[in-house]
Scaffold this motif. Structure first.
Motif, PDB file in Angstrom:
ATOM      1  N   LYS A  99      38.270  43.551  32.417  1.00 27.68           N
ATOM      2  CA  LYS A  99      39.246  43.787  33.463  1.00 27.68           C
ATOM      3  C   LYS A  99      39.975  42.471  33.702  1.00 27.68           C
ATOM      4  O   LYS A  99      39.357  41.401  33.679  1.00 27.68           O
ATOM      5  CB  LYS A  99      38.543  44.239  34.747  1.00 27.68           C
ATOM      6  CG  LYS A  99      38.041  45.671  34.648  1.00 27.68           C
ATOM      7  CD  LYS A  99      37.453  46.161  35.952  1.00 27.68           C
ATOM      8  CE  LYS A  99      37.191  47.662  35.848  1.00 27.68           C
ATOM      9  NZ  LYS A  99      36.467  48.174  37.036  1.00 27.68           N
ATOM     10  N   ARG A 100      41.276  42.567  33.924  1.00 24.55           N
ATOM     11  CA  ARG A 100      42.068  41.347  34.057  1.00 24.55           C
ATOM     12  C   ARG A 100      43.100  41.440  35.176  1.00 24.55           C
ATOM     13  O   ARG A 100      43.626  42.520  35.450  1.00 24.55           O
ATOM     14  CB  ARG A 100      42.874  41.087  32.777  1.00 24.55           C
ATOM     15  CG  ARG A 100      42.042  40.754  31.590  1.00 24.55           C
ATOM     16  CD  ARG A 100      42.896  40.776  30.341  1.00 24.55           C
ATOM     17  NE  ARG A 100      42.035  40.636  29.182  1.00 24.55           N
ATOM     18  CZ  ARG A 100      41.806  39.478  28.566  1.00 24.55           C
ATOM     19  NH1 ARG A 100      42.410  38.385  28.973  1.00 24.55           N
ATOM     20  NH2 ARG A 100      40.972  39.424  27.547  1.00 24.55           N
ATOM     21  N   LEU A 101      43.395  40.287  35.751  1.00 24.81           N
ATOM     22  CA  LEU A 101      44.540  40.175  36.652  1.00 24.81           C
ATOM     23  C   LEU A 101      45.436  39.075  36.094  1.00 24.81           C
ATOM     24  O   LEU A 101      44.965  37.968  35.826  1.00 24.81           O
ATOM     25  CB  LEU A 101      44.093  39.785  38.065  1.00 24.81           C
ATOM     26  CG  LEU A 101      43.395  40.858  38.894  1.00 24.81           C
ATOM     27  CD1 LEU A 101      42.887  40.252  40.208  1.00 24.81           C
ATOM     28  CD2 LEU A 101      44.348  42.012  39.186  1.00 24.81           C
ATOM     29  N   ASN A 102      46.712  39.374  35.897  1.00 24.18           N
ATOM     30  CA  ASN A 102      47.655  38.361  35.434  1.00 24.18           C
ATOM     31  C   ASN A 102      48.494  37.863  36.596  1.00 24.18           C
ATOM     32  O   ASN A 102      49.077  38.656  37.324  1.00 24.18           O
ATOM     33  CB  ASN A 102      48.594  38.939  34.370  1.00 24.18           C
ATOM     34  CG  ASN A 102      47.858  39.184  33.074  1.00 24.18           C
ATOM     35  OD1 ASN A 102      46.865  38.510  32.779  1.00 24.18           O
ATOM     36  ND2 ASN A 102      48.327  40.160  32.310  1.00 24.18           N
ATOM     37  N   ASN A 103      48.549  36.547  36.736  1.00 21.20           N
ATOM     38  CA  ASN A 103      49.303  35.933  37.825  1.00 21.20           C
ATOM     39  C   ASN A 103      49.102  36.644  39.169  1.00 21.20           C
ATOM     40  O   ASN A 103      50.066  37.048  39.809  1.00 21.20           O
ATOM     41  CB  ASN A 103      50.797  35.916  37.518  1.00 21.20           C
ATOM     42  CG  ASN A 103      51.143  34.878  36.467  1.00 21.20           C
ATOM     43  OD1 ASN A 103      50.304  34.038  36.135  1.00 21.20           O
ATOM     44  ND2 ASN A 103      52.345  34.929  35.950  1.00 21.20           N
ATOM     45  N   PRO A 104      47.864  36.809  39.591  1.00 24.44           N
ATOM     46  CA  PRO A 104      47.659  37.486  40.878  1.00 24.44           C
ATOM     47  C   PRO A 104      48.005  36.558  42.039  1.00 24.44           C
ATOM     48  O   PRO A 104      48.151  35.350  41.854  1.00 24.44           O
ATOM     49  CB  PRO A 104      46.147  37.743  40.886  1.00 24.44           C
ATOM     50  CG  PRO A 104      45.584  36.605  40.095  1.00 24.44           C
ATOM     51  CD  PRO A 104      46.599  36.322  39.013  1.00 24.44           C
ATOM     52  N   PHE A 105      48.169  37.134  43.205  1.00 26.23           N
ATOM     53  CA  PHE A 105      48.164  36.316  44.405  1.00 26.23           C
ATOM     54  C   PHE A 105      46.721  35.961  44.669  1.00 26.23           C
ATOM     55  O   PHE A 105      45.834  36.768  44.410  1.00 26.23           O
ATOM     56  CB  PHE A 105      48.707  37.090  45.605  1.00 26.23           C
ATOM     57  CG  PHE A 105      50.123  37.483  45.405  1.00 26.23           C
ATOM     58  CD1 PHE A 105      51.122  36.549  45.502  1.00 26.23           C
ATOM     59  CD2 PHE A 105      50.449  38.795  45.104  1.00 26.23           C
ATOM     60  CE1 PHE A 105      52.432  36.903  45.293  1.00 26.23           C
ATOM     61  CE2 PHE A 105      51.758  39.152  44.896  1.00 26.23           C
ATOM     62  CZ  PHE A 105      52.753  38.207  44.988  1.00 26.23           C
ATOM     63  N   PHE A 106      46.506  34.760  45.188  1.00 24.98           N
ATOM     64  CA  PHE A 106      45.113  34.431  45.421  1.00 24.98           C
ATOM     65  C   PHE A 106      44.993  33.567  46.658  1.00 24.98           C
ATOM     66  O   PHE A 106      45.961  32.970  47.117  1.00 24.98           O
ATOM     67  CB  PHE A 106      44.537  33.687  44.219  1.00 24.98           C
ATOM     68  CG  PHE A 106      45.128  32.327  44.046  1.00 24.98           C
ATOM     69  CD1 PHE A 106      44.542  31.213  44.639  1.00 24.98           C
ATOM     70  CD2 PHE A 106      46.284  32.155  43.302  1.00 24.98           C
ATOM     71  CE1 PHE A 106      45.124  29.956  44.496  1.00 24.98           C
ATOM     72  CE2 PHE A 106      46.860  30.903  43.159  1.00 24.98           C
ATOM     73  CZ  PHE A 106      46.272  29.800  43.756  1.00 24.98           C
TER      74      PHE A 106
ATOM     75  N   THR B 299      32.420  41.062  35.841  1.00 26.78           N
ATOM     76  CA  THR B 299      33.206  39.887  35.453  1.00 26.78           C
ATOM     77  C   THR B 299      34.670  40.272  35.317  1.00 26.78           C
ATOM     78  O   THR B 299      35.005  41.321  34.774  1.00 26.78           O
ATOM     79  CB  THR B 299      32.720  39.364  34.086  1.00 26.78           C
ATOM     80  OG1 THR B 299      31.328  39.086  34.190  1.00 26.78           O
ATOM     81  CG2 THR B 299      33.464  38.101  33.692  1.00 26.78           C
ATOM     82  N   LEU B 300      35.523  39.383  35.802  1.00 24.39           N
ATOM     83  CA  LEU B 300      36.960  39.639  35.784  1.00 24.39           C
ATOM     84  C   LEU B 300      37.648  38.398  35.218  1.00 24.39           C
ATOM     85  O   LEU B 300      37.276  37.277  35.557  1.00 24.39           O
ATOM     86  CB  LEU B 300      37.412  39.865  37.226  1.00 24.39           C
ATOM     87  CG  LEU B 300      38.903  39.919  37.511  1.00 24.39           C
ATOM     88  CD1 LEU B 300      39.464  41.269  37.088  1.00 24.39           C
ATOM     89  CD2 LEU B 300      39.173  39.703  39.003  1.00 24.39           C
ATOM     90  N   LEU B 301      38.619  38.607  34.337  1.00 22.76           N
ATOM     91  CA  LEU B 301      39.384  37.460  33.847  1.00 22.76           C
ATOM     92  C   LEU B 301      40.704  37.376  34.599  1.00 22.76           C
ATOM     93  O   LEU B 301      41.417  38.370  34.734  1.00 22.76           O
ATOM     94  CB  LEU B 301      39.661  37.594  32.353  1.00 22.76           C
ATOM     95  CG  LEU B 301      38.441  37.438  31.444  1.00 22.76           C
ATOM     96  CD1 LEU B 301      38.867  37.444  29.982  1.00 22.76           C
ATOM     97  CD2 LEU B 301      37.699  36.142  31.761  1.00 22.76           C
ATOM     98  N   ILE B 302      41.000  36.180  35.096  1.00 23.92           N
ATOM     99  CA  ILE B 302      42.266  35.970  35.796  1.00 23.92           C
ATOM    100  C   ILE B 302      43.078  34.975  34.990  1.00 23.92           C
ATOM    101  O   ILE B 302      42.581  33.909  34.642  1.00 23.92           O
ATOM    102  CB  ILE B 302      42.032  35.398  37.203  1.00 23.92           C
ATOM    103  CG1 ILE B 302      41.221  36.401  38.026  1.00 23.92           C
ATOM    104  CG2 ILE B 302      43.350  35.067  37.884  1.00 23.92           C
ATOM    105  CD1 ILE B 302      40.964  35.933  39.443  1.00 23.92           C
TER     106      ILE B 302
ATOM    107  N   ARG C 164      47.795  43.766  40.155  1.00 25.81           N
ATOM    108  CA  ARG C 164      47.568  45.017  39.435  1.00 25.81           C
ATOM    109  C   ARG C 164      46.531  44.792  38.345  1.00 25.81           C
ATOM    110  O   ARG C 164      46.668  43.908  37.510  1.00 25.81           O
ATOM    111  CB  ARG C 164      48.862  45.535  38.820  1.00 25.81           C
ATOM    112  CG  ARG C 164      48.708  46.919  38.220  1.00 25.81           C
ATOM    113  CD  ARG C 164      50.003  47.407  37.620  1.00 25.81           C
ATOM    114  NE  ARG C 164      51.046  47.563  38.639  1.00 25.81           N
ATOM    115  CZ  ARG C 164      51.146  48.639  39.419  1.00 25.81           C
ATOM    116  NH1 ARG C 164      50.310  49.651  39.291  1.00 25.81           N
ATOM    117  NH2 ARG C 164      52.093  48.699  40.316  1.00 25.81           N
ATOM    118  N   LEU C 165      45.517  45.608  38.352  1.00 24.75           N
ATOM    119  CA  LEU C 165      44.400  45.405  37.432  1.00 24.75           C
ATOM    120  C   LEU C 165      44.718  45.983  36.061  1.00 24.75           C
ATOM    121  O   LEU C 165      45.148  47.128  35.933  1.00 24.75           O
ATOM    122  CB  LEU C 165      43.150  46.090  38.002  1.00 24.75           C
ATOM    123  CG  LEU C 165      41.838  45.735  37.300  1.00 24.75           C
ATOM    124  CD1 LEU C 165      41.460  44.284  37.577  1.00 24.75           C
ATOM    125  CD2 LEU C 165      40.721  46.665  37.761  1.00 24.75           C
ATOM    126  N   SER C 166      44.535  45.151  35.025  1.00 25.21           N
ATOM    127  CA  SER C 166      44.702  45.679  33.670  1.00 25.21           C
ATOM    128  C   SER C 166      43.391  45.536  32.917  1.00 25.21           C
ATOM    129  O   SER C 166      42.412  44.994  33.445  1.00 25.21           O
ATOM    130  CB  SER C 166      45.835  44.941  32.952  1.00 25.21           C
ATOM    131  OG  SER C 166      45.526  43.568  32.869  1.00 25.21           O
TER     132      SER C 166
END
Ligand code: ADP
Ligand code: MG
Length: 699
Positions: free
Chosen positions: A121-128, A87-90, A113-115
């Motif tokens: 695990k999280r992605l903040n404002n990723p490209f999608f 599971t990943l939080l975006i 960038r994965l934090s």
């Protein structure tokens, strides 16, 4: 030609306005709106595999979708993404409109960038990219281009209009002659544009980039050379008198002996000023090597030749410093001078302009204010542009063109590697100051984690106790994080202490909480020139002990009593810029110390910053900086306001630059004005990009 017709033919007028925000007004702009990165679907990782701290692309399904509003001005769209491994939080900050774009059950690729925090695990404002049909079919996209975009324009829409523009463009001829294309193994123009936008492999991107970079450099070199040869043919070149009473008086008025480097540079420049050809000379030298002194000595021959000089700085702080430092020397030599900035009063301005026109004023210092049309000289024979990289080609030539025959002296402390300067600037001669007149006690540099800032505060207090002064540099004015500062929006919302070091807030905080017994001052780029001057004067006169500043001080400021500097969020600055900043201290007899504060403690960031601990030469640093930064982040080298250079990378494309340099030379030797049929396309391309360099250059 139709590639110059407006891009609006593809879009509604409201959309055209949005495109304008991206500086896209013509179809050609659209085609040169080069993706700044690609999502490489061939390199997807699963959530479980993805490494924290790295750039990752992850494909998964939206399991949960939420729109949160923890405080009035903070919109958060949060996706819970799942794949078969985890599971990943975006999290998207301040982009509430995205909520409408997602549905639970949708599949997408997210890249960033994965934090890791609060157990996820999280992605903040990723490209999608939403790609429900990802795994189907033959013609799935393997490399998805990411173009720069703006609110109201989706990436998919940009891709669509670029794609239609490419369709139309497919009819066009290649402007680079076939001979050269073959010799240099270049992709055709059309293929390169298609491949750079819609590549099928990294290899293709590389080849396309190469063609476009070569193209940019060749066109730039040709334009510069054409303009210059034309100017040389047309203009009344000026030969300065070298032996004269003003020159002698000026040399006598100099408060110090020149260094060997300064002497050599000066005599070289004066010799070129004497030549009856328009000089183009670049004076390079690290901060503090004494370029200004060399420049001042050029005013003697100007005065002796009864002509005039203009010296332009990118900031009013720096222009005022000329007045303060060079002014008295000119006074002693009885050479008249004035300072013109945005802060000059109407009356003063009028008086200066009249004196200039009449010829009774010899030297004019100033900022961009010098570029105004009504700044007219009676006999301008020397143009000096300091920190030249801060100006665009057009600004530089605007000043030069107030008299195209005038000699031009460019100065820079941002070292474009030397060979490069030689080739990129075409026929510009260069000199280089290597040694410092006052090597001073030097600067030592340490890196500190942000939370250890107490150490830096203590060190600053110790210096202040000894009567010294300090700089604290913050990268931002006010709290206005850009979308990719998501982590910081988070910090503001949840943790007051980790708030980005916005200069204004910081100054207040430091005055009230840290340096209570001292005076803390604030200098930002947004202040009015008069305000800036007042602050600088106060710092000079030690009415201010601690100067909190944005990067305004980077340029030229000289307060020898300042011995310590703290740079907040140093990880956000380029090495060359950090080096310029630290050049402000350690100039006197007391060793300077710099604390680089960083919130990014990844190995990569620390490694990058540690280069500053090890190297003290600006040119070495600049090269290291360039080679460590990723493509597309080469802010330091991309000349501001030179929109024509979008692709070329000054360090990695050295070989292309050399090739283009040779080819430009060969082309012009064969066909001085590009009139042969095989050069017709090139000629038109250069006119489109740089204006008509084939006809007379006027202001
Ligand atoms: P730059 O413009 O290259 O950063 P400056 O011309 O501002 O450097 O010079 C830095 C400092 O060194 C100034 O305070 C200047 O007065 C001083 N300086 C310049 N040349 C000499 C010299 N030959 N001897 C002593 N001091 C010098
Ligand atoms: Mg300078």
């Amino acid at each position: 030609m139709y590639q110059n017709s407006t891009a609006a033919r593809y879009v509604s007028s409201s959309r055209a306005n949005l495109l304008q925000k991206l500086s896209i007004t013509t179809v050609k702009d659209l085609l040169w709106h080069i993706p700044f990165r690609y999502l490489d679907f061939t390199k997807l990782s699963t959530i479980a595999q993805a490494n924290i701290g790295e750039e990752v692309s992850i494909y998964g399904e939206i399991y949960k979708l939420e729109h949160k509003k923890p405080r009035p001005k903070l919109d958060i769209v949060e996706l819970t993404l799942v794949d078969e491994t985890g599971t990943l939080l975006i999290t998207f900050f301040k982009q509430p409109w995205l909520f409408e774009q997602f549905r639970e059950g949708m599949k997408l690729v997210a890249s960033g960038r994965l934090s890791f925090s609060y157990g996820f695990k999280r992605l903040n404002n990723p490209f999608f990219e939403i790609i429900d049909e990802f795994s189907q079919g033959e013609n799935r996209v393997m490399m998805l281009p990411i173009h720069k975009s703006t609110e109201g324009i989706s990436l998919a829409w940009i891709r669509r209009i670029i794609s239609s523009a490419l369709e139309d463009f497919s009819q066009l001829r290649d402007h680079i002659p076939a001979q050269i294309r073959v010799k240099r193994k270049l992709m055709s123009y059309q293929r390169a544009l298609r491949a750079i936008h819609f590549p099928s492999s990294n290899d293709q991107i590389q080849k396309a980039r190469e063609r476009l970079a070569y193209d940019e450099i060749l066109s730039l070199l040709l334009a510069l050379k054409l303009r210059r040869s034309h100017v040389n043919d047309q203009v009344q070149a000026f030969s300065h008198t070298l032996e004269g009473s003003f020159s002698r008086a000026l040399s006598a008025a100099m408060p110090f002996e020149l260094t060997q480097d300064q002497r050599e540079a000066t005599s070289r420049i004066l010799a070129e000023m004497h030549e009856p050809l328009p000089m183009s000379h670049m004076l390079l030298g690290d901060v503090g090597t004494g370029k200004t002194a060399v420049a001042s000595l050029c005013f003697g021959p100007v005065a002796d030749s009864l002509s005039q000089a203009a010296m332009m700085a990118p900031t009013s702080v720096l222009a005022e410093q000329y007045a303060r430092k060079i002014g008295p020397i000119l006074n002693e030599a009885r050479i008249s001078w004035a300072l013109l900035t945005g802060a000059s009063s109407q009356d003063e301005r009028k008086r200066i302009l009249a004196a200039l026109k009449q010829g009774s004023l010899t030297v004019l210092f100033g900022t961009h204010a010098l570029l105004e049309d009504d700044v007219e000289f009676r006999a301008l024979s020397l143009v000096i542009i300091d920190e030249q990289h801060r100006f665009g080609v057009n600004q530089r030539s605007k000043l030069r063109n107030k008299n195209p025959g005038a000699d031009l002296l460019l100065m820079s402390a941002t070292p474009i590697p030397r060979t490069l300067a030689l080739s990129v600037y075409g026929d510009i001669s260069t000199s280089y100051l290597k040694t410092r007149p006052n090597p001073g006690a030097g600067v030592s540099t340490s890196i500190l984690r942000s939370q250890d800032r107490g150490i830096a505060y203590d060190a600053i207090k110790n210096e202040l106790k000894e009567g010294r002064q300090a700089y604290i540099i913050c990268p931002l004015v006010g709290v206005k994080p850009s979308p990719d500062d998501a982590s910081e929006i988070e910090d503001i919302a949840y943790n007051r202490k980790e708030n980005p070091k916005a200069a204004a807030q910081e100054a207040e905080f430091l005055q009230k909480k840290v340096f209570t017994e001292y005076n803390v001052g604030l200098l930002t780029g947004k202040m009015r020139p008069a305000e800036k001057r007042a602050i600088m004067d106060d710092f000079n006169q030690k009415k201010i002990d601690v100067l909190v500043s944005t990067t305004v001080v980077e340029v030229g400021i000289d307060v020898p009593n300042a011995s310590i500097m703290m740079i907040e969020d140093a990880h956000r600055f380029g090495l060359a810029q950090l080096h310029q900043l630290r050049g402000r201290i350690g100039r006197g007899d007391k060793a300077g110390h710099v604390y680089l504060m960083t919130r990014d403690v990844s190995e990569k960031a620390l490694q990058r910053l540690s280069v500053l601990e090890r190297y003290s030469d600006g040119f070495t640093l600049a090269e290291m900086d360039l080679s460590m930064r990723k493509e597309g982040e080469l802010m330091g080298t991309r000349q501001s306001g030179d929109p024509a250079l979008k692709v070329v990378d000054f360090v990695n494309d050295k070989h292309l630059i050399n090739q283009a340099y040779q080819d430009a030379h060969a082309i012009l030797s064969e066909d001085k004005n590009l009139v042969l049929p095989k050069h017709r396309g090139l000629r038109q391309h250069i006119i489109d990009e740089y204006g008509n360099v084939f006809i007379e250059v006027t202001g």
